[in-house]
Design a protein around this motif. Structure first.
Motif, PDB file in Angstrom:
ATOM      1  N   ASP A 134       0.825  -1.209   0.000  1.00  0.00           N
ATOM      2  CA  ASP A 134       0.000   0.000   0.000  1.00  0.00           C
ATOM      3  C   ASP A 134       0.858   1.258   0.000  1.00  0.00           C
ATOM      4  OD1 ASP A 134      -2.360  -1.358  -0.122  1.00  0.00           O
ATOM      5  OD2 ASP A 134      -3.011  -0.913   1.934  1.00  0.00           O
ATOM      6  N   THR A 135       1.977   1.224   0.709  1.00  0.00           N
ATOM      7  CA  THR A 135       2.867   2.384   0.735  1.00  0.00           C
ATOM      8  C   THR A 135       3.338   2.721  -0.670  1.00  0.00           C
ATOM      9  OG1 THR A 135       3.620   1.874   2.981  1.00  0.00           O
ATOM     10  CG2 THR A 135       5.028   3.309   1.652  1.00  0.00           C
ATOM     11  N   LEU A 136       3.832   1.728  -1.392  1.00  0.00           N
ATOM     12  CA  LEU A 136       4.328   1.952  -2.749  1.00  0.00           C
ATOM     13  C   LEU A 136       3.191   2.349  -3.696  1.00  0.00           C
ATOM     14  CD1 LEU A 136       6.793  -1.049  -2.860  1.00  0.00           C
ATOM     15  CD2 LEU A 136       7.452   1.370  -3.011  1.00  0.00           C
ATOM     16  N   ARG A 137       2.029   1.740  -3.513  1.00  0.00           N
ATOM     17  CA  ARG A 137       0.889   2.080  -4.366  1.00  0.00           C
ATOM     18  C   ARG A 137       0.513   3.544  -4.219  1.00  0.00           C
ATOM     19  NH1 ARG A 137      -4.324   2.580  -3.102  1.00  0.00           N
ATOM     20  NH2 ARG A 137      -4.090   1.497  -1.086  1.00  0.00           N
ATOM     21  N   ILE A 138       0.410   4.012  -2.982  1.00  0.00           N
ATOM     22  CA  ILE A 138       0.023   5.404  -2.750  1.00  0.00           C
ATOM     23  C   ILE A 138       1.121   6.347  -3.225  1.00  0.00           C
ATOM     24  CG2 ILE A 138      -0.436   7.108  -0.930  1.00  0.00           C
ATOM     25  CD1 ILE A 138      -1.976   4.866   0.542  1.00  0.00           C
ATOM     26  N   MET A 139       2.372   5.971  -3.048  1.00  0.00           N
ATOM     27  CA  MET A 139       3.465   6.795  -3.568  1.00  0.00           C
ATOM     28  C   MET A 139       3.315   6.999  -5.069  1.00  0.00           C
ATOM     29  SD  MET A 139       6.578   5.120  -1.328  1.00  0.00           S
ATOM     30  CE  MET A 139       7.931   5.895  -2.230  1.00  0.00           C
ATOM     31  N   ARG A 140       2.989   5.916  -5.766  1.00  0.00           N
ATOM     32  CA  ARG A 140       2.826   6.021  -7.223  1.00  0.00           C
ATOM     33  C   ARG A 140       1.588   6.843  -7.584  1.00  0.00           C
ATOM     34  NH1 ARG A 140       3.939   0.247  -6.803  1.00  0.00           N
ATOM     35  NH2 ARG A 140       6.139  -0.147  -7.299  1.00  0.00           N
ATOM     36  N   GLU A 141       0.485   6.575  -6.893  1.00  0.00           N
ATOM     37  CA  GLU A 141      -0.767   7.269  -7.215  1.00  0.00           C
ATOM     38  C   GLU A 141      -0.659   8.772  -7.003  1.00  0.00           C
ATOM     39  OE1 GLU A 141      -3.857   3.585  -6.108  1.00  0.00           O
ATOM     40  OE2 GLU A 141      -3.711   5.334  -4.783  1.00  0.00           O
ATOM     41  N   GLU A 142       0.104   9.168  -5.983  1.00  0.00           N
ATOM     42  CA  GLU A 142       0.207  10.582  -5.637  1.00  0.00           C
ATOM     43  C   GLU A 142       1.410  11.271  -6.282  1.00  0.00           C
ATOM     44  OE1 GLU A 142      -1.939  12.421  -3.999  1.00  0.00           O
ATOM     45  OE2 GLU A 142      -3.316  10.762  -3.544  1.00  0.00           O
ATOM     46  N   GLY A 143       2.203  10.531  -7.052  1.00  0.00           N
ATOM     47  CA  GLY A 143       3.354  11.140  -7.711  1.00  0.00           C
ATOM     48  C   GLY A 143       4.475  11.504  -6.755  1.00  0.00           C
ATOM     49  N   ALA A 144       4.675  10.679  -5.731  1.00  0.00           N
ATOM     50  CA  ALA A 144       5.704  10.972  -4.731  1.00  0.00           C
ATOM     51  C   ALA A 144       7.096  11.072  -5.339  1.00  0.00           C
ATOM     52  CB  ALA A 144       5.691   9.901  -3.640  1.00  0.00           C
ATOM     53  N   GLN A 145       7.305  10.445  -6.493  1.00  0.00           N
ATOM     54  CA  GLN A 145       8.620  10.500  -7.126  1.00  0.00           C
ATOM     55  C   GLN A 145       8.996  11.926  -7.521  1.00  0.00           C
ATOM     56  OE1 GLN A 145       5.961   8.978  -8.335  1.00  0.00           O
ATOM     57  NE2 GLN A 145       5.611   9.522 -10.501  1.00  0.00           N
TER      58      GLN A 145
END
Length: 258
Positions: A134-145
């Protein structure tokens, strides 16, 4: 030189010993420390430490474990992050180990922090425990990169590390890597490239060997570096130089006090 990229020296047991902590850092070639926020009521004390000490930086955020506390908003986090010595947003993330039940509030809080980091252009300090997918999923969904950041006190697998690094995140190792039975984590420490690595204490927790079971402090981060150097068969100075360089590349606001 070494940098403690994640500590909680505002906690009472450490704050009461601040002169000793700073002296011990100097004796152990630990040049700087990042004091990380876990809730908003305690943030002013963290900010004050950063203002009083040139080699101490601050972050602003609310830990995912802190359920019964003031809920942060995007504009509030962004405003507090404008302080020149606030170099990051966090710590934030997900923790499914300590809390159970409907944790949607935790996921929404994580999204709030990512959006604040994007708004102010400062990196994220991410905590994940029992919640890597879930951590990685939300990072991707929110554009954390687009904000970048660090996976702090990393205890996940090589695969999780690779996915986080693919998003441009650094991997930070704590005293856990020195523990005799932490074989999988030691393998990750061999795997992660030096140019994507940070070191930390997470003090007052997780004191490294030979201080395991005692109160941790920033000076002990050199033992984390020594373990990583031993695992990789390189000189500890190489680990120190790489992780120091990485710290200032990630936390760009800290460069003025380098």
């Amino acid at each position: 030189m070494f940098i403690d990229s994640h500590c909680h020296i505002n906690f009472p047991d450490l704050a009461a010993r601040m002169p000793d902590l700073l002296e011990n850092m100097q004796h152990n070639q630990v040049s700087h420390a990042l004091c990380v926020s876990v809730d908003l009521p305690d943030f002013p004390a963290i900010r004050k430490l950063a203002e009083e000490h040139r080699n101490v930086f601050a972050s602003v955020g609310v830990h995912p474990d802190h359920e019964a506390t003031e809920e942060p908003g995007i504009e509030q986090l962004a405003a507090l992050a404008q302080h020149p010595k606030v170099v990051a947003i966090g710590e934030t993330g997900l923790d499914y180990f300590r809390l159970q039940g409907d944790l949607e509030w935790q996921r929404e809080r994580f999204r709030t922090h990512i959006r604040a980091a994007l708004a102010v252009g400062k990196p994220l300090i991410i905590h994940t425990r029992g919640a890597a997918a879930d951590t990685l999923r939300i990072m991707r969904e929110e554009g954390a990169q687009r904000a970048g950041g660090v996976m702090h006190c990393f205890t996940e697998t090589e695969e999780v590390a690779d996915q986080a690094m693919a998003l441009g995140f650094y991997i930070s190792f704590s005293g856990i890597v020195t523990f005799k039975k932490a074989l999988e984590l030691k393998a990750v420490a061999r795997h992660v490239p030096l140019e994507r690595m940070l070191i930390e204490t997470d003090s007052p927790y997780l004191a490294p060997v030979p201080y395991r079971g005692k109160t941790n402090e920033p000076a002990y981060v050199r033992h984390v570096a020594e373990e990583i150097a031993s695992l990789r068969g390189i000189d500890v100075a190489e680990v120190g130089a790489a992780t120091t360089r990485n710290f200032f590349e990630l936390f760009r606001a800290a460069q003025a006090w380098r």
